[in-house]
Design a protein around this motif. Structure first.
Motif, PDB file in Angstrom:
ATOM      1  N   LYS A 131      -6.746  13.004  -5.915  1.00  0.00           N
ATOM      2  CA  LYS A 131      -5.712  11.941  -5.685  1.00  0.00           C
ATOM      3  C   LYS A 131      -6.360  10.048  -6.094  1.00  0.00           C
ATOM      4  N   PRO A 132      -5.487   9.305  -6.621  1.00  0.00           N
ATOM      5  CA  PRO A 132      -6.477   8.164  -6.185  1.00  0.00           C
ATOM      6  C   PRO A 132      -7.582   7.331  -4.879  1.00  0.00           C
ATOM      7  N   THR A 133      -6.846   8.052  -3.660  1.00  0.00           N
ATOM      8  CA  THR A 133      -7.516   7.795  -2.716  1.00  0.00           C
ATOM      9  C   THR A 133      -9.044   9.024  -2.816  1.00  0.00           C
ATOM     10  N   TYR A 134      -9.012  10.466  -3.831  1.00  0.00           N
ATOM     11  CA  TYR A 134     -10.612  10.836  -3.278  1.00  0.00           C
ATOM     12  C   TYR A 134     -10.979  10.451  -5.362  1.00  0.00           C
ATOM     13  N   MET A 135     -10.303   9.807  -6.329  1.00  0.00           N
ATOM     14  CA  MET A 135     -10.587   9.443  -6.996  1.00  0.00           C
ATOM     15  C   MET A 135     -11.538   8.939  -7.228  1.00  0.00           C
ATOM     16  N   ILE A 136     -11.238   7.434  -6.241  1.00  0.00           N
ATOM     17  CA  ILE A 136     -12.133   6.194  -5.802  1.00  0.00           C
ATOM     18  C   ILE A 136     -13.308   6.458  -5.279  1.00  0.00           C
ATOM     19  N   PHE A 137     -13.107   7.599  -4.365  1.00  0.00           N
ATOM     20  CA  PHE A 137     -14.857   8.643  -3.272  1.00  0.00           C
ATOM     21  C   PHE A 137     -15.651   8.797  -4.593  1.00  0.00           C
ATOM     22  N   CYS A 138     -15.030   9.568  -5.533  1.00  0.00           N
ATOM     23  CA  CYS A 138     -15.485   9.587  -6.621  1.00  0.00           C
ATOM     24  C   CYS A 138     -16.641   7.751  -7.896  1.00  0.00           C
ATOM     25  N   HIS A 139     -16.480   7.465  -7.271  1.00  0.00           N
ATOM     26  CA  HIS A 139     -16.546   5.844  -7.932  1.00  0.00           C
ATOM     27  C   HIS A 139     -17.945   5.662  -7.274  1.00  0.00           C
ATOM     28  N   LEU A 140     -17.582   5.519  -5.777  1.00  0.00           N
ATOM     29  CA  LEU A 140     -18.032   5.539  -5.080  1.00  0.00           C
ATOM     30  C   LEU A 140     -19.716   6.090  -5.128  1.00  0.00           C
ATOM     31  N   ALA A 141     -19.127   7.887  -5.371  1.00  0.00           N
ATOM     32  CA  ALA A 141     -20.219   8.150  -5.133  1.00  0.00           C
ATOM     33  C   ALA A 141     -20.998   8.708  -6.399  1.00  0.00           C
ATOM     34  N   LEU A 142     -21.003   7.688  -7.435  1.00  0.00           N
ATOM     35  CA  LEU A 142     -21.125   7.816  -8.455  1.00  0.00           C
ATOM     36  C   LEU A 142     -22.153   6.668  -8.477  1.00  0.00           C
ATOM     37  N   THR A 143     -21.406   5.788  -7.734  1.00  0.00           N
ATOM     38  CA  THR A 143     -22.847   4.280  -7.625  1.00  0.00           C
ATOM     39  C   THR A 143     -23.715   4.982  -6.448  1.00  0.00           C
ATOM     40  N   ASP A 144     -23.628   5.531  -5.527  1.00  0.00           N
ATOM     41  CA  ASP A 144     -24.929   5.802  -5.000  1.00  0.00           C
ATOM     42  C   ASP A 144     -25.796   6.742  -5.548  1.00  0.00           C
ATOM     43  N   LEU A 145     -25.139   7.620  -6.310  1.00  0.00           N
ATOM     44  CA  LEU A 145     -26.176   8.823  -7.050  1.00  0.00           C
ATOM     45  C   LEU A 145     -26.641   8.212  -7.727  1.00  0.00           C
ATOM     46  N   ALA A 146     -25.954   6.921  -8.597  1.00  0.00           N
ATOM     47  CA  ALA A 146     -27.456   6.372  -9.679  1.00  0.00           C
ATOM     48  C   ALA A 146     -28.022   4.952  -9.068  1.00  0.00           C
ATOM     49  N   PHE A 147     -27.378   4.386  -7.962  1.00  0.00           N
ATOM     50  CA  PHE A 147     -28.685   3.828  -7.354  1.00  0.00           C
ATOM     51  C   PHE A 147     -30.037   4.644  -6.749  1.00  0.00           C
ATOM     52  N   GLY A 148     -29.763   5.671  -6.298  1.00  0.00           N
ATOM     53  CA  GLY A 148     -30.829   6.808  -5.700  1.00  0.00           C
ATOM     54  C   GLY A 148     -31.953   6.846  -6.814  1.00  0.00           C
ATOM     55  N   THR A 149     -30.809   7.400  -7.664  1.00  0.00           N
ATOM     56  CA  THR A 149     -32.323   7.908  -8.920  1.00  0.00           C
ATOM     57  C   THR A 149     -32.357   6.532 -10.018  1.00  0.00           C
ATOM     58  N   VAL A 150     -31.894   5.659  -9.726  1.00  0.00           N
ATOM     59  CA  VAL A 150     -32.616   4.326 -10.002  1.00  0.00           C
ATOM     60  C   VAL A 150     -33.892   3.926  -9.654  1.00  0.00           C
ATOM     61  N   THR A 151     -33.913   3.844  -7.742  1.00  0.00           N
ATOM     62  CA  THR A 151     -35.061   3.186  -6.981  1.00  0.00           C
ATOM     63  C   THR A 151     -35.612   4.297  -6.604  1.00  0.00           C
ATOM     64  N   LEU A 152     -35.261   5.469  -6.027  1.00  0.00           N
ATOM     65  CA  LEU A 152     -36.140   6.109  -5.380  1.00  0.00           C
ATOM     66  C   LEU A 152     -37.006   6.245  -5.759  1.00  0.00           C
ATOM     67  N   PRO A 153     -37.126   7.837  -7.018  1.00  0.00           N
ATOM     68  CA  PRO A 153     -38.708   8.120  -8.189  1.00  0.00           C
ATOM     69  C   PRO A 153     -39.462   7.563  -7.726  1.00  0.00           C
ATOM     70  N   LYS A 154     -39.683   5.894  -8.598  1.00  0.00           N
ATOM     71  CA  LYS A 154     -40.579   4.863  -8.436  1.00  0.00           C
ATOM     72  C   LYS A 154     -41.548   4.888  -7.605  1.00  0.00           C
ATOM     73  N   ILE A 155     -40.827   4.580  -5.884  1.00  0.00           N
ATOM     74  CA  ILE A 155     -41.530   4.427  -5.135  1.00  0.00           C
ATOM     75  C   ILE A 155     -42.113   5.801  -4.332  1.00  0.00           C
ATOM     76  N   ILE A 156     -40.975   6.738  -4.143  1.00  0.00           N
ATOM     77  CA  ILE A 156     -41.692   8.050  -4.380  1.00  0.00           C
ATOM     78  C   ILE A 156     -43.365   8.644  -4.536  1.00  0.00           C
ATOM     79  N   SER A 157     -43.409   7.952  -6.335  1.00  0.00           N
ATOM     80  CA  SER A 157     -44.062   8.240  -7.241  1.00  0.00           C
ATOM     81  C   SER A 157     -45.624   7.132  -6.383  1.00  0.00           C
ATOM     82  N   LYS A 158     -44.763   6.317  -6.380  1.00  0.00           N
ATOM     83  CA  LYS A 158     -45.909   5.427  -6.151  1.00  0.00           C
ATOM     84  C   LYS A 158     -47.167   6.108  -4.334  1.00  0.00           C
ATOM     85  N   TYR A 159     -46.178   6.464  -3.401  1.00  0.00           N
ATOM     86  CA  TYR A 159     -47.259   7.069  -2.679  1.00  0.00           C
ATOM     87  C   TYR A 159     -47.227   8.617  -2.676  1.00  0.00           C
ATOM     88  N   TRP A 160     -46.958   9.163  -3.878  1.00  0.00           N
ATOM     89  CA  TRP A 160     -47.316  10.476  -4.142  1.00  0.00           C
ATOM     90  C   TRP A 160     -48.022  10.646  -4.297  1.00  0.00           C
TER      91      TRP A 160
END
Length: 314
Positions: free
Chosen positions: A53-82
């Motif tokens: 339904k529309p509401t949950y389609m919007i949730f999916c788009h928000l989840a996609l932005t959150d997923l992409a943001f974490g993937t773009v930012t976290l691996p490099k800073i984890i690599s720095k400290y690891w």
């Protein structure tokens, strides 16, 4: 003066090397939470026909932005400290900057679409299924992705035109516009003013619309004669209010504090930026699951069926 060929990420300033392992482990757990939670939401909504339904389609788009943001930012800073890998290539840093701001702006506009969804559902319930269809959501969310993607190209190219010939040290956990452009040799102020104006537009226009719809919904709900109806209607807004608050309140607090002359220490500022950038991406899937009735009911049915099947086999 030589040209900068790469950048050095400082991460959390002043952090003792004794805590590098702990910090990398915590960031890795945060990364796994973001990946697992948001992929679960995307897959579950796609597999559960009742949630398409529309509401949950919007949730999916928000989840996609959150997923992409974490993937773009976290691996490099984890690599720095690891792995003690603090070097980011010149163009790699600008690529990361593009996605950081593009995804942030997209998330903001999708939150505006979510506010519109609740506004129509509560203020025009009889026309909701006609006005706000899955096709409508796809178009509005598509625009929310498309417009920032074009704006941010111009922003990155403008920043890329600056001469970088002094320090290459970025006091941040990822490459963002302020951290990079302050390292430029000239015309920095003009570039930062343009970026600040665009950031305010991407933040304040959706936020202004969200506040307007929120008060309009309150007025409509308060006119309802049934206290039980008011409670049920407001409860449907709870996930949206929580998700929106997690995104906007910390950002508005930081911007307001800076404008009234209250400045954080560098280490506190970096920690606050990391918290408001990444914590909502990990928390939002929990809100979707435990504060949304349809998703809770679907999960309960799934677990109940699985439990019954296990009992029969036993």
């Amino acid at each position: 003066m030589g040209s900068v060929v790469d950048f050095f990420l400082v991460g959390f300033p002043g952090l003792s090397p004794d805590f590098h392992g702990l910090v990398s482990a915590l960031l890795f757990i945060l990364f796994l939470s973001i990946i697992t939670g948001n992929i679960f939401i995307l897959v579950f909504v796609q597999c559960e026909k009742s949630l398409q339904k529309p509401t949950y389609m919007i949730f999916c788009h928000l989840a996609l932005t959150d997923l992409a943001f974490g993937t773009v930012t976290l691996p490099k800073i984890i690599s720095k400290y690891w792995f003690n890998d603090s070097i980011v290539s010149f163009y790699g840093c600008f690529a990361q900057m593009y996605f950081v701001h593009f995804l942030g702006a997209t998330h903001s506009f999708i939150l505006m679409v979510m506010a519109l969804d609740r506004f129509i559902a509560i203020c025009a319930p009889l026309r909701y299924t006609v006005i706000f269809t899955n096709a409508t959501v796809s178009v509005l969310c598509g625009i929310s992705w498309l417009i920032p993607s074009m704006w941010m190209v111009g922003l990155v190219v403008y920043a890329l035109m600056l001469p970088y010939c002094n320090s290459n040290v970025i006091v941040q956990c990822y490459c963002d516009h302020i951290a990079i452009t302050r390292l430029g040799c000239e015309n920095v102020y003009e570039v930062q003013v343009v970026a600040f104006g665009l950031a305010l537009f991407c933040l304040l226009v959706p936020l202004g619309f969200i506040i307007f719809t929120f008060f309009a919904v309150i007025i409509v709900v308060m006119r309802s004669s049934s206290p039980g109806g008011r409670s049920r209607t407001l409860s449907t807004c709870t996930p949206q209010i929580l998700i929106t608050s997690l995104f906007y309140i910390p950002r508005c607090f930081v911007y307001l504090a800076n404008n009234i002359g209250f400045h954080f220490s560098t280490s506190v500022r970096v920690a606050v930026v990391m918290l408001y950038s990444l914590l909502p991406a990990a928390v939002n899937p929990i809100i979707y699951c435990f504060k949304t009735k349809d998703i809770k009911d679907s999960l309960r049915k799934r677990f109940h069926l699985r439990k019954c099947n296990v009992t029969r086999i036993a």
